[in-house]
Design a protein around this motif. Structure first.
Motif, PDB file in Angstrom:
ATOM      1  N   MET A   1      18.642  62.403  16.835  1.00 33.10           N
ATOM      2  CA  MET A   1      17.768  61.321  17.225  1.00 33.10           C
ATOM      3  C   MET A   1      17.596  61.349  18.747  1.00 33.10           C
ATOM      4  O   MET A   1      18.561  61.263  19.482  1.00 33.10           O
ATOM      5  N   PRO A   2      16.374  61.459  19.231  1.00 31.93           N
ATOM      6  CA  PRO A   2      16.150  61.620  20.664  1.00 31.93           C
ATOM      7  C   PRO A   2      16.227  60.342  21.491  1.00 31.93           C
ATOM      8  O   PRO A   2      16.459  60.385  22.682  1.00 31.93           O
ATOM      9  N   ILE A   3      16.018  59.168  20.884  1.00 27.66           N
ATOM     10  CA  ILE A   3      16.135  57.904  21.595  1.00 27.66           C
ATOM     11  C   ILE A   3      17.352  57.190  21.014  1.00 27.66           C
ATOM     12  O   ILE A   3      17.393  56.865  19.832  1.00 27.66           O
ATOM     13  N   ILE A   4      18.356  56.970  21.881  1.00 29.54           N
ATOM     14  CA  ILE A   4      19.658  56.512  21.411  1.00 29.54           C
ATOM     15  C   ILE A   4      20.030  55.205  22.105  1.00 29.54           C
ATOM     16  O   ILE A   4      20.028  55.123  23.333  1.00 29.54           O
ATOM     17  N   ASN A   5      20.350  54.194  21.313  1.00 29.42           N
ATOM     18  CA  ASN A   5      20.941  52.961  21.837  1.00 29.42           C
ATOM     19  C   ASN A   5      22.444  53.188  21.914  1.00 29.42           C
ATOM     20  O   ASN A   5      23.111  53.318  20.887  1.00 29.42           O
ATOM     21  N   ASN A   6      22.974  53.264  23.129  1.00 34.37           N
ATOM     22  CA  ASN A   6      24.391  53.514  23.320  1.00 34.37           C
ATOM     23  C   ASN A   6      25.207  52.239  23.110  1.00 34.37           C
ATOM     24  O   ASN A   6      24.689  51.137  23.230  1.00 34.37           O
ATOM     25  N   ASN A   7      26.487  52.404  22.818  1.00 30.26           N
ATOM     26  CA  ASN A   7      27.370  51.261  22.567  1.00 30.26           C
ATOM     27  C   ASN A   7      27.566  50.372  23.783  1.00 30.26           C
ATOM     28  O   ASN A   7      27.973  49.230  23.656  1.00 30.26           O
ATOM     29  N   ASP A   8      27.266  50.889  24.978  1.00 25.46           N
ATOM     30  CA  ASP A   8      27.485  50.108  26.198  1.00 25.46           C
ATOM     31  C   ASP A   8      26.234  49.341  26.635  1.00 25.46           C
ATOM     32  O   ASP A   8      26.177  48.814  27.737  1.00 25.46           O
ATOM     33  N   GLY A   9      25.220  49.286  25.788  1.00 23.23           N
ATOM     34  CA  GLY A   9      24.006  48.544  26.104  1.00 23.23           C
ATOM     35  C   GLY A   9      22.943  49.359  26.814  1.00 23.23           C
ATOM     36  O   GLY A   9      21.868  48.857  27.110  1.00 23.23           O
ATOM     37  N   THR A  10      23.245  50.630  27.107  1.00 26.04           N
ATOM     38  CA  THR A  10      22.259  51.489  27.750  1.00 26.04           C
ATOM     39  C   THR A  10      21.453  52.235  26.697  1.00 26.04           C
ATOM     40  O   THR A  10      21.800  52.266  25.522  1.00 26.04           O
ATOM     41  N   LEU A  11      20.378  52.847  27.146  1.00 26.77           N
ATOM     42  CA  LEU A  11      19.491  53.607  26.275  1.00 26.77           C
ATOM     43  C   LEU A  11      19.392  55.019  26.831  1.00 26.77           C
ATOM     44  O   LEU A  11      19.233  55.203  28.038  1.00 26.77           O
ATOM     45  N   SER A  12      19.501  56.017  25.975  1.00 25.65           N
ATOM     46  CA  SER A  12      19.332  57.411  26.384  1.00 25.65           C
ATOM     47  C   SER A  12      18.130  58.001  25.675  1.00 25.65           C
ATOM     48  O   SER A  12      17.900  57.731  24.497  1.00 25.65           O
ATOM     49  N   VAL A  13      17.359  58.804  26.399  1.00 26.32           N
ATOM     50  CA  VAL A  13      16.223  59.517  25.828  1.00 26.32           C
ATOM     51  C   VAL A  13      16.472  60.994  26.099  1.00 26.32           C
ATOM     52  O   VAL A  13      16.538  61.417  27.248  1.00 26.32           O
ATOM     53  N   GLU A  14      16.654  61.788  25.037  1.00 23.06           N
ATOM     54  CA  GLU A  14      16.972  63.212  25.170  1.00 23.06           C
ATOM     55  C   GLU A  14      15.722  64.040  24.906  1.00 23.06           C
ATOM     56  O   GLU A  14      15.165  64.007  23.815  1.00 23.06           O
ATOM     57  N   PHE A  15      15.307  64.785  25.920  1.00 22.59           N
ATOM     58  CA  PHE A  15      14.103  65.605  25.856  1.00 22.59           C
ATOM     59  C   PHE A  15      14.457  67.063  25.576  1.00 22.59           C
ATOM     60  O   PHE A  15      15.560  67.501  25.862  1.00 22.59           O
ATOM     61  N   GLY A  16      13.495  67.815  25.055  1.00 21.46           N
ATOM     62  CA  GLY A  16      13.654  69.251  24.951  1.00 21.46           C
ATOM     63  C   GLY A  16      13.457  69.847  23.576  1.00 21.46           C
ATOM     64  O   GLY A  16      13.523  71.064  23.424  1.00 21.46           O
ATOM     65  N   THR A  17      13.202  69.027  22.574  1.00 21.47           N
ATOM     66  CA  THR A  17      13.012  69.585  21.235  1.00 21.47           C
ATOM     67  C   THR A  17      11.664  69.213  20.620  1.00 21.47           C
ATOM     68  O   THR A  17      11.417  69.508  19.459  1.00 21.47           O
ATOM     69  N   GLY A  18      10.796  68.551  21.378  1.00 19.41           N
ATOM     70  CA  GLY A  18       9.461  68.228  20.894  1.00 19.41           C
ATOM     71  C   GLY A  18       9.395  67.023  19.988  1.00 19.41           C
ATOM     72  O   GLY A  18       8.358  66.758  19.378  1.00 19.41           O
ATOM     73  N   ASP A  19      10.509  66.264  19.891  1.00 20.16           N
ATOM     74  CA  ASP A  19      10.502  65.135  18.970  1.00 20.16           C
ATOM     75  C   ASP A  19      10.355  63.780  19.670  1.00 20.16           C
ATOM     76  O   ASP A  19      10.651  62.747  19.103  1.00 20.16           O
ATOM     77  N   ILE A  20       9.870  63.798  20.923  1.00 19.80           N
ATOM     78  CA  ILE A  20       9.527  62.564  21.625  1.00 19.80           C
ATOM     79  C   ILE A  20       8.055  62.621  22.006  1.00 19.80           C
ATOM     80  O   ILE A  20       7.618  63.562  22.661  1.00 19.80           O
ATOM     81  N   LYS A  21       7.315  61.618  21.584  1.00 19.68           N
ATOM     82  CA  LYS A  21       5.914  61.495  21.983  1.00 19.68           C
ATOM     83  C   LYS A  21       5.882  60.746  23.303  1.00 19.68           C
ATOM     84  O   LYS A  21       6.418  59.644  23.418  1.00 19.68           O
ATOM     85  N   ILE A  22       5.281  61.348  24.317  1.00 20.13           N
ATOM     86  CA  ILE A  22       5.127  60.728  25.622  1.00 20.13           C
ATOM     87  C   ILE A  22       3.653  60.409  25.796  1.00 20.13           C
ATOM     88  O   ILE A  22       2.813  61.305  25.736  1.00 20.13           O
ATOM     89  N   SER A  23       3.348  59.138  25.994  1.00 22.02           N
ATOM     90  CA  SER A  23       1.964  58.708  26.160  1.00 22.02           C
ATOM     91  C   SER A  23       1.804  58.045  27.519  1.00 22.02           C
ATOM     92  O   SER A  23       2.758  57.491  28.067  1.00 22.02           O
ATOM     93  N   SER A  24       0.600  58.087  28.055  1.00 19.55           N
ATOM     94  CA  SER A  24       0.328  57.436  29.333  1.00 19.55           C
ATOM     95  C   SER A  24      -0.939  56.616  29.231  1.00 19.55           C
ATOM     96  O   SER A  24      -1.798  56.867  28.389  1.00 19.55           O
TER      97      SER A  24
END
Length: 96
Positions: free
Chosen positions: A1-24
């Protein structure tokens, strides 16, 4: 899963496998720049797909970067360029 809600309240977004849509786009009567991220089925990295709707429901995008001015956008671009130089070893992260 490329967008991760971490246990400490932070959010991680992991790029590099083409499974995140980036829009502008723009928001707030085109006063603020917007970049959104959401998970998608993997596609080739850099794949571009024109948005069909003029306006989108932002609740379908779990991560938003909102820019109130171009100066803040320029800082993000500079940090991304610096990170690229670290990754390609053009700069040393510990001696920069």
């Amino acid at each position: 899963m490329p967008i991760i809600n971490n246990n400490d309240g932070t959010l991680s977004v992991e790029f590099g496998t083409g499974d995140i849509k980036i829009s502008s786009g723009m928001m707030g009567d085109e006063e603020q720049g917007l970049i959104t991220f959401k998970e998608q089925e993997p596609k080739p990295i850099g794949y571009f797909e024109k948005q069909k709707e003029k306006q989108v429901d932002l609740t379908t995008y779990p991560v938003h970067l909102i820019f109130k001015n171009t100066d803040s956008l320029d800082v993000l671009i500079e940090r991304l360029e610096r990170t690229r130089k670290y990754m390609t070893r053009e700069l040393d992260v510990w001696n920069d």
